[in-house]
Design a protein around this motif. Structure first.
Motif, PDB file in Angstrom:
ATOM      1  N   PHE A 175       0.747  -1.275   0.028  1.00  0.00           N
ATOM      2  CA  PHE A 175      -0.008   0.044   0.080  1.00  0.00           C
ATOM      3  C   PHE A 175       0.979   1.246   0.186  1.00  0.00           C
ATOM      4  CE2 PHE A 175      -2.920  -2.887   2.822  1.00  0.00           C
ATOM      5  CZ  PHE A 175      -3.414  -3.626   1.634  1.00  0.00           C
ATOM      6  N   SER A 176       0.836   1.999  -1.192  1.00  0.00           N
ATOM      7  CA  SER A 176       2.008   3.006  -1.156  1.00  0.00           C
ATOM      8  C   SER A 176       1.443   4.129  -2.078  1.00  0.00           C
ATOM      9  CB  SER A 176       3.304   2.548  -1.732  1.00  0.00           C
ATOM     10  OG  SER A 176       4.301   3.536  -2.092  1.00  0.00           O
ATOM     11  N   ASP A 177       1.867   5.282  -2.218  1.00  0.00           N
ATOM     12  CA  ASP A 177       1.686   6.313  -3.133  1.00  0.00           C
ATOM     13  C   ASP A 177       3.235   6.761  -3.746  1.00  0.00           C
ATOM     14  OD1 ASP A 177       3.029   7.706  -1.211  1.00  0.00           O
ATOM     15  OD2 ASP A 177       1.590   9.096  -0.576  1.00  0.00           O
TER      16      ASP A 177
ATOM     17  N   ILE B 206      -0.981  -4.098  -5.536  1.00  0.00           N
ATOM     18  CA  ILE B 206      -0.876  -2.593  -5.088  1.00  0.00           C
ATOM     19  C   ILE B 206      -1.790  -1.652  -4.827  1.00  0.00           C
ATOM     20  CG2 ILE B 206       0.757  -0.615  -5.757  1.00  0.00           C
ATOM     21  CD1 ILE B 206       2.298  -2.346  -7.367  1.00  0.00           C
ATOM     22  N   VAL B 207      -2.086  -1.079  -3.727  1.00  0.00           N
ATOM     23  CA  VAL B 207      -3.436   0.058  -3.663  1.00  0.00           C
ATOM     24  C   VAL B 207      -2.523   1.297  -3.359  1.00  0.00           C
ATOM     25  CG1 VAL B 207      -5.111   0.528  -2.327  1.00  0.00           C
ATOM     26  CG2 VAL B 207      -4.483  -1.875  -2.615  1.00  0.00           C
ATOM     27  N   THR B 208      -2.932   2.386  -4.060  1.00  0.00           N
ATOM     28  CA  THR B 208      -2.444   3.648  -4.125  1.00  0.00           C
ATOM     29  C   THR B 208      -3.709   4.634  -3.777  1.00  0.00           C
ATOM     30  OG1 THR B 208      -0.947   5.205  -4.883  1.00  0.00           O
ATOM     31  CG2 THR B 208      -2.350   3.892  -6.662  1.00  0.00           C
ATOM     32  N   ASP B 209      -3.267   6.067  -3.952  1.00  0.00           N
ATOM     33  CA  ASP B 209      -4.589   6.777  -3.804  1.00  0.00           C
ATOM     34  C   ASP B 209      -4.849   7.328  -5.045  1.00  0.00           C
ATOM     35  OD1 ASP B 209      -2.539   8.530  -4.579  1.00  0.00           O
ATOM     36  OD2 ASP B 209      -2.120   9.198  -2.585  1.00  0.00           O
ATOM     37  N   LYS B 210      -5.997   8.065  -5.158  1.00  0.00           N
ATOM     38  CA  LYS B 210      -6.511   8.670  -6.652  1.00  0.00           C
ATOM     39  C   LYS B 210      -5.453   9.664  -7.089  1.00  0.00           C
ATOM     40  CE  LYS B 210     -10.559  10.953  -8.295  1.00  0.00           C
ATOM     41  NZ  LYS B 210     -11.753  11.724  -7.805  1.00  0.00           N
ATOM     42  N   LEU B 211      -4.705  10.192  -6.485  1.00  0.00           N
ATOM     43  CA  LEU B 211      -3.749  11.248  -6.992  1.00  0.00           C
ATOM     44  C   LEU B 211      -2.642  10.385  -7.647  1.00  0.00           C
ATOM     45  CD1 LEU B 211      -3.059  14.302  -7.205  1.00  0.00           C
ATOM     46  CD2 LEU B 211      -1.625  13.869  -5.225  1.00  0.00           C
ATOM     47  N   ASN B 212      -2.279   9.372  -7.268  1.00  0.00           N
ATOM     48  CA  ASN B 212      -0.963   8.593  -7.789  1.00  0.00           C
ATOM     49  C   ASN B 212      -1.520   7.240  -8.818  1.00  0.00           C
ATOM     50  OD1 ASN B 212       1.409   9.833  -6.832  1.00  0.00           O
ATOM     51  ND2 ASN B 212       0.204   9.649  -4.979  1.00  0.00           N
ATOM     52  N   PHE B 213      -2.720   7.005  -8.708  1.00  0.00           N
ATOM     53  CA  PHE B 213      -3.277   5.938  -9.375  1.00  0.00           C
ATOM     54  C   PHE B 213      -2.761   5.598 -10.872  1.00  0.00           C
ATOM     55  CE2 PHE B 213      -6.398   3.749 -11.869  1.00  0.00           C
ATOM     56  CZ  PHE B 213      -6.515   2.280 -11.512  1.00  0.00           C
ATOM     57  N   ALA B 214      -3.171   6.694 -11.829  1.00  0.00           N
ATOM     58  CA  ALA B 214      -2.646   6.837 -13.117  1.00  0.00           C
ATOM     59  C   ALA B 214      -1.191   6.581 -13.220  1.00  0.00           C
ATOM     60  CB  ALA B 214      -3.384   7.910 -13.629  1.00  0.00           C
TER      61      ALA B 214
ATOM     62  N   VAL C 209       1.006  -8.181 -11.616  1.00  0.00           N
ATOM     63  CA  VAL C 209       0.865  -6.984 -10.926  1.00  0.00           C
ATOM     64  C   VAL C 209      -0.548  -6.411 -10.783  1.00  0.00           C
ATOM     65  CG1 VAL C 209       1.646  -4.655 -10.211  1.00  0.00           C
ATOM     66  CG2 VAL C 209       3.267  -6.417 -10.879  1.00  0.00           C
ATOM     67  N   GLN C 210      -1.179  -6.181  -9.655  1.00  0.00           N
ATOM     68  CA  GLN C 210      -2.428  -5.579  -9.833  1.00  0.00           C
ATOM     69  C   GLN C 210      -2.419  -4.282  -9.113  1.00  0.00           C
ATOM     70  OE1 GLN C 210      -5.469  -7.286  -6.912  1.00  0.00           O
ATOM     71  NE2 GLN C 210      -7.188  -6.583  -7.940  1.00  0.00           N
ATOM     72  N   VAL C 211      -3.034  -3.133  -9.728  1.00  0.00           N
ATOM     73  CA  VAL C 211      -2.982  -1.633  -9.259  1.00  0.00           C
ATOM     74  C   VAL C 211      -4.229  -1.258  -8.979  1.00  0.00           C
ATOM     75  CG1 VAL C 211      -2.099   0.574  -9.605  1.00  0.00           C
ATOM     76  CG2 VAL C 211      -0.773  -1.175 -10.287  1.00  0.00           C
ATOM     77  N   GLU C 212      -4.687  -0.977  -7.528  1.00  0.00           N
ATOM     78  CA  GLU C 212      -5.918  -0.492  -7.215  1.00  0.00           C
ATOM     79  C   GLU C 212      -5.960   0.772  -6.698  1.00  0.00           C
ATOM     80  OE1 GLU C 212      -8.700  -3.930  -6.128  1.00  0.00           O
ATOM     81  OE2 GLU C 212      -6.784  -4.383  -5.058  1.00  0.00           O
TER      82      GLU C 212
ATOM     83  N   MET D  52      -5.140   6.755   4.892  1.00  0.00           N
ATOM     84  CA  MET D  52      -6.059   5.382   4.939  1.00  0.00           C
ATOM     85  C   MET D  52      -5.242   4.539   4.207  1.00  0.00           C
ATOM     86  SD  MET D  52      -8.686   4.978   6.327  1.00  0.00           S
ATOM     87  CE  MET D  52      -8.869   3.159   5.654  1.00  0.00           C
ATOM     88  N   LEU D  53      -4.170   4.925   3.565  1.00  0.00           N
ATOM     89  CA  LEU D  53      -3.223   3.886   3.171  1.00  0.00           C
ATOM     90  C   LEU D  53      -2.432   3.281   4.157  1.00  0.00           C
ATOM     91  CD1 LEU D  53      -1.790   5.397  -0.187  1.00  0.00           C
ATOM     92  CD2 LEU D  53      -3.307   3.476  -0.179  1.00  0.00           C
ATOM     93  N   ASN D  54      -2.019   4.061   5.323  1.00  0.00           N
ATOM     94  CA  ASN D  54      -1.543   3.772   6.577  1.00  0.00           C
ATOM     95  C   ASN D  54      -2.218   2.776   7.183  1.00  0.00           C
ATOM     96  OD1 ASN D  54       0.870   3.722   7.734  1.00  0.00           O
ATOM     97  ND2 ASN D  54       0.030   5.032   9.351  1.00  0.00           N
ATOM     98  N   HIS D  55      -3.520   2.836   7.110  1.00  0.00           N
ATOM     99  CA  HIS D  55      -4.526   2.042   7.970  1.00  0.00           C
ATOM    100  C   HIS D  55      -5.224   0.799   7.373  1.00  0.00           C
ATOM    101  CE1 HIS D  55      -4.588   4.116  11.989  1.00  0.00           C
ATOM    102  NE2 HIS D  55      -3.893   4.978  11.263  1.00  0.00           N
ATOM    103  N   LEU D  56      -5.047   0.841   5.986  1.00  0.00           N
ATOM    104  CA  LEU D  56      -5.537  -0.256   5.265  1.00  0.00           C
ATOM    105  C   LEU D  56      -5.283  -1.576   5.562  1.00  0.00           C
ATOM    106  CD1 LEU D  56      -7.791  -0.388   2.692  1.00  0.00           C
ATOM    107  CD2 LEU D  56      -5.956  -0.428   1.307  1.00  0.00           C
TER     108      LEU D  56
END
Length: 635
Positions: free
Chosen positions: A329-331, A357-365, A381-384, A438-442
């Motif tokens: 879970f990272s940006d 991989i789960v990231t935030d909306k700002l860095n998803f693209a 690799v799965q990016v969400e 939320m990335l820290n607590h996911l």
């Protein structure tokens, strides 16, 4: 007086002592003494009333070296002398008129007590003389070590530096520089003493030499950068310090001056430490320009090339419990790529490994674009986007509900909040909004994020993998949920470091000395997690800590609580911590670690990084990549 002579006479005199002198006549004796109130008194007694322990003192005549004598009344008559001939005829202890009779001084102390008293007195005198001698020797040594280097320093001669510091075994590159700085400090102290004693000429000379020494130092950080006159300047100021020592040296005065200088320096250091803490926190949390550039370039190309229409390959692998699944879970795009690259380098059967991989909306693209053009060989690799988890809302998630609180928004996002730089580095650290990210607590919602998986390996984005991690899936956790490396050593990193045990909610439910463990590389049994409903436990305690009374912010304290008695300790070789703050780690331990963790502020992608640890991370960066070169990310 010498009491030994009393013992030989005491036996013979005892029989006749109470009957008076040899002629059988009783005698009147005048006794002088000081009573309990300190008043001087005179009393008259009969000789027959005295016990045999009473002794007449015959003090040494003035100017004579012969010792005092102590005799009983019988002894005095045996010597053929009257009492008048054997007493001291001077001093305040004798009672006499101008021309009248003189009476002896009588003591009631026994010979043994007198002997002990004199022995104690002699010991006191010897001990006093010894302490005075030792004190003088110590003072001479201190003075010698303070001034000897300056007086004897010659260019090109190897002399150990010993002013206010321990001697070094060999000269170092900053020997002369440090010597000059020590001399300046000493000179300033003597200048103040000279000024207080109106020694204006000496004061001017000392200050002049201080200025010359400062000029010789300039901006130098080593001996090689010093002005050529620096060596001669050390000799000149050293000689002046020797003169000042002879004229002004007074230990208490110089001590007070140095105490004042030390206090002033400590205040300056304290202020600089606070500023340094603020700047380190700022530098550690602000995204460096190259990484910001990387995200922008990747995102721009993702939308320009319309890559959002590209479907994920092999989506069936995302939910196949027979494969090896990793959660990141990272940006941070570059850090995430290093984690995956280093993992794949040491893994067999690449096709069986799936990275989620789960990231935030700002860095998803940007994250999606990076792994489209740099997909690891054979692995999946799965990016969400975390915003696509519609079930993760404020009605379900305690952290999101707290983040909507006006009080917490005031705490985190208002610059004029009372908790500021003056509150200390720890307070500043925990005001970082990252700790409610939320990335820290996911990580506490892994069963909900991956409902069809049985086991998953959680990895932080600031780690590097150095060994094959697949054996972790085969470890028997003995019915526990979390497999982690414990961090407690002796009394360190136990629960009382992270939790507030002054609160009854904490000390009634948890053991103060329970061992802490580390997030960053954890193998989770999701089946057991669901069975024990640990996410509900996390919610309960997170709600209890809304006012931050149970622990400071972050994910580790609630993790310790959530997985209390549910953590299986792994061998330490699986997870080596401290590369982001500890400069003294054992190199062998680092190289033998399966995972090394840059936990702390000194991340390997920052200029703050510890240089000797950077190579472990940079080895897995693709510096020849087009986007990295475009943004100036180089080795």
């Amino acid at each position: 007086m010498d009491c030994i002579s009393c013992f030989s006479q005491q036996g013979d005199s005892a029989a006749n002592f109470n009957s008076g002198g040899p002629d059988g006549k009783d005698m009147d004796i005048v006794v002088t003494y000081t009573n309990a109130f300190g008043n001087f008194q005179i009393n008259r007694v009969k000789m027959s009333q005295l016990s045999s322990s009473w002794i007449f003192e015959s003090p040494t005549n003035e100017g004579s070296d012969s010792p005092k004598q102590s005799k009983t009344p019988r002894d005095l008559y045996k010597d053929g002398k009257g009492l008048e001939e054997n007493v001291d005829h001077h001093g305040v202890d004798n009672h006499s008129d101008e021309d009248g009779p003189v009476y002896p001084k009588v003591t009631s102390m026994s010979p043994m007590k007198l002997k002990r008293k004199m022995s104690r007195q002699r010991r006191r005198e010897l001990r006093t003389a010894e302490l005075i001698r030792e004190d003088k020797v110590n003072i001479d040594k201190v003075q010698a070590t303070r001034f000897e280097p300056s007086e004897t320093f010659e260019p090109g001669v190897g002399v150990k530096r010993s002013i206010w510091r321990r001697d070094f075994e060999s000269l170092k590159s900053d020997f002369t520089l440090k010597l000059l700085r020590d001399q300046i400090s000493l000179a300033k102290a003597y200048a103040q003493v000279a000024k207080s004693k109106n020694e204006s000429s000496l004061y001017s000379s000392i200050m002049k030499q201080c200025i010359e020494s400062q000029r010789a130092i300039g901006e130098a950080n080593s001996d090689a950068e010093l002005h050529p006159s620096a060596l001669n300047q050390t000799i000149a100021i050293g000689r002046l310090l020797s003169i000042a020592k002879d004229q002004l040296y007074d230990c208490p005065t110089v001590q007070r001056k140095f105490q004042g200088m030390i206090q002033s320096t400590e205040d300056n250091v304290h202020d600089l430490n606070k500023k340094s803490s603020f700047l380190i926190q700022l530098a550690a949390k602000v995204v460096p320009r190259p990484l910001h550039c990387l995200a922008l370039q990747l995102a721009a190309d993702y939308f320009l090339n319309d890559h959002k229409k590209i479907e994920d390959l092999n989506p069936g692998k995302f939910v196949d419990p027979s494969l090896y699944h990793y959660a990141i879970f990272s940006d941070n795009i570059l850090a995430t790529s290093v984690v995956i690259n280093s993992t794949m380098l040491h893994t067999k059967e690449l096709q069986k490994h799936v990275f989620h991989i789960v990231t935030d909306k700002l860095n998803f693209a940007a994250m999606k674009m990076w792994f489209l053009v740099n997909s690891p060989k054979e692995a999946t690799v799965q990016v969400e986007n975390i915003d696509d988890f519609k079930w993760l809302n404020s009605s379900y998630c305690s952290v999101l509900r707290q983040l909507e609180s006006a009080r917490l928004q005031e705490y985190y996002f208002k610059a004029n909040h009372p908790s500021s730089l003056s509150g200390g580095p720890d307070n500043l650290k925990y005001r970082n909004p990252k700790y409610l990210s939320m990335l820290n607590h996911l990580r506490f919602y892994l069963p909900e994020v991956y409902p069809k998986l049985d086991k998953i390996l959680f990895l932080d984005d600031d780690i590097v993998v150095q060994k094959d991690l697949t054996p972790l899936w085969s470890i028997d956790l003995h019915g526990m949920v979390n497999g982690a490396v414990e961090t407690c050593k002796g009394g360190f990193h136990r629960f009382d470091k992270y939790l507030n045990f002054s609160n009854p909610k904490i000390y009634e439910h948890f053991a103060r000395d329970a061992c802490g463990w580390a997030f960053g590389m954890n193998i989770f049994d999701l089946k057991e997690w669901r069975k024990r409903n640990l996410t509900a436990i996390y919610h309960h305690w997170q709600d209890q800590n809304e006012n931050r009374n149970l622990w400071k912010l972050g994910s580790l304290p609630p993790g310790l609580i959530t997985f209390y008695n549910q953590t299986y300790p792994l061998e330490r070789k699986w997870h080596v911590l401290g590369l982001g703050y500890d400069r003294a780690l054992n190199k062998t331990e680092i190289e033998n670690g399966a995972v090394i963790h840059y936990n702390g502020n000194l991340k390997p992608w920052l200029d703050l990084a510890i240089t000797k640890y950077q190579s472990y991370w940079s080895t897995h960066v693709m510096f020849d990549n087009y986007y990295l070169q475009l943004c100036g990310i180089r080795e």
